[in-house]
Design an enzyme around this catalytic site. Sequence first.
Site: not given
Length: 647
Positions: A340, A369, A387, A389, A391, A475, A521
């Site tokens: 992000c 991570r 991911q 991912d 946005h 969320k 997200h």
Amino acid sequence: MSEKIKITLPDGSERQYDRGVTAMDIAKDISEGLARNVLSAKVNGEVRDALRGIDKDARLELLTWNNEEGKATMWHSSAHLMAEALEALYPGVKFGIGPAIESGFYYDVDFGDQQFDSENLKQLEDKMLELARQKNEYLRKEVSKTDALAYFQEKGDEYKLELIDELEDGTITFYTQGNFTDLCKGPHIPNTGFIKAAKILSVAGAYWRGDESKKQLTRLYGITFPKQKELNEHLEMLEEAKKRDHRKIGQELDLFTFSQKVGKGLPLWLPKGAILRERLENFLKKAQVKAGYDQVVSPHIGGKELYVTSGHYAKYGEDSFQPIRTPAEDEEFLLKPMNCPHHCEIYKSRPRSYKELPIRYAEFGTVYRYEQSGELHGLTRVRGFTQDDAHIFCRPDQVKEEFAKVIDLILYVFKALGFADFTTQVSLRDPDNPGKYIGKDEDWERAEAAIQEVANEKGLKTVVETGEAAFYGPKLDFMVKDALKRSWQLGTIQVDYSLPERFELEYTGSDNLKHRPVMIHRAPFGSLERFVAILIENTAGNFPLWLAPEQMSILPISEKYHDYAKEVFLLLQQKDIRGQVDERDEKIGKKIRDAEVKKIPFMLIVGEKECEERTVSVRAHGHGDQGSMSLNGFVDHFQGLVDELLK
RNA sequence: GCCUCCUUAGCUCAGUUGGCCAGAGCAGCGCACUUGUAAUGCGCGGGUCGUUGGUUCGAAUCCGACAGGAGGCUCCA
């Protein structure tokens, strides 16, 4: 005391009873059969013993094995039963806590000087069932703090003493069944006779209160059932789960591997696994292009300041992979833990107008991570993962529509991959603690209302959890159930008011003033690694046809038909059907067996007859001989099956 | 990270109380067979028994350290 009270049942009907009536009395009043199954009762929303008197008007729901709460009651009572059995077999043992869990129960036990090993499990199970047959009632008793302390002082159980110490006088209760008394707030099933089958599943170490500095107790996990048959089914399911373990199937089907030298928690994708990933990526990319996403690319490392701004440094920085330093300039870079911040910087690359919102940036971003070594597990818990991912930067008034679009995308993904059984959870903020959250009240209210409205409009099975929202926004999470009814959290959609604030994101509104966009997200898969793991366990390696790394294998009867087999292969390759020709010098039975073991969806057998008629003899994985088809006939059949899933 | 258990050939596993050159099946390689819907036959190669110290006349086997793996480390009386 023959005063009457009014009891309202879930169907809305009302009945009059004497004050002090128990849920069990009412169950008997309704039917004997029901009474035999009542484990506990929900009285005005509170789960209580079925044998406890009700002293005022109440809404009553009888809980049986068919309710989650009924099961939990039974399992918690089973923990007490196990403790009683342990005390009988190992006098002097001390107990920590013994709650019901999602699937069964556990009890933490301090065996002191005594030995407990896995050979004694059967003995413990037998003892439990022996005690269960005595049909001992679970008797509730309110005790003063002094008496409670005295009881466990006498018993020498320092764990219970510690627990009681934290409780308030006047709220303490004991439960006794047979010869065993425990500190417990309940509720419990009426008597031990409801427990007809018991299994101790595993033995593990667990720190008292989860604290590494405290003593390690022995945790015994178990499960019980009201029927032996159900226990057998449960054990079969556990067996099946083992067979479906993605680590096992991943190895058998040559999908991925790990190497000590590369490092733990860092999966290596083998060619067949890589095809799977690539297919998943392309599938989602295509759907995202249709849904108006723009693909972006960002590097694997980012300047430390980026993550200080985003706030991730505080979360992932100190206990995580340490920064990389450049030798000459002494600049610091972090392996990216999130995509992000990069996407925020892309948004900021030039001024934005309200007219161009929403902007949707998508990236298959690989993030790193640091996970504690004990947390690593196959592909579901790794240190480097990709991911899916994206946005979405939008105006506050667009949140609802964007949410709806993301939900559509996720539903499409689930359908194509065969996840039919799923639920969703809406996480809202805690109204009692508004200071905890960032963002404007009105925005929160609008977003929270929007999420719930959309979820309703889409007909989602939704649980609303108040107080579960992140500090930066509400969320919606998707939980799928796999073929074995195990629940996995997959897709997530999160509103974020924090990052736009931290990165000072702006757009110019129609009023010519600067406004702050809202960020959403979302990740339908979550991470590709985890998703593939879940997909493997859900399908047992029998992937949807469009995803299968090898969709067909051409099996020539003998060497004489290799040329024809290759011709078929080239034709299918042109139609984008993946596979290979099995040219090994083996009998057809062997080739079929190997293809079946590798779970290849279609086996195309070619011999003299097929060669002459220009056909293939089709065998489907797990379904046997399908007869012969012309080449075009097979291609049509194949593509029809793929389209069915992807339309 | 911590606790418990595990680690023998590419894979799945044997290996009795420490004692001749460490075994099997599958996979691999070679040869023969030219095959019709879940394993053709014969032969060959392959292991510093996770690594590393130690105990012992002697260690895959016993002890320690390290590495990797599995399960677990509040789902709160």
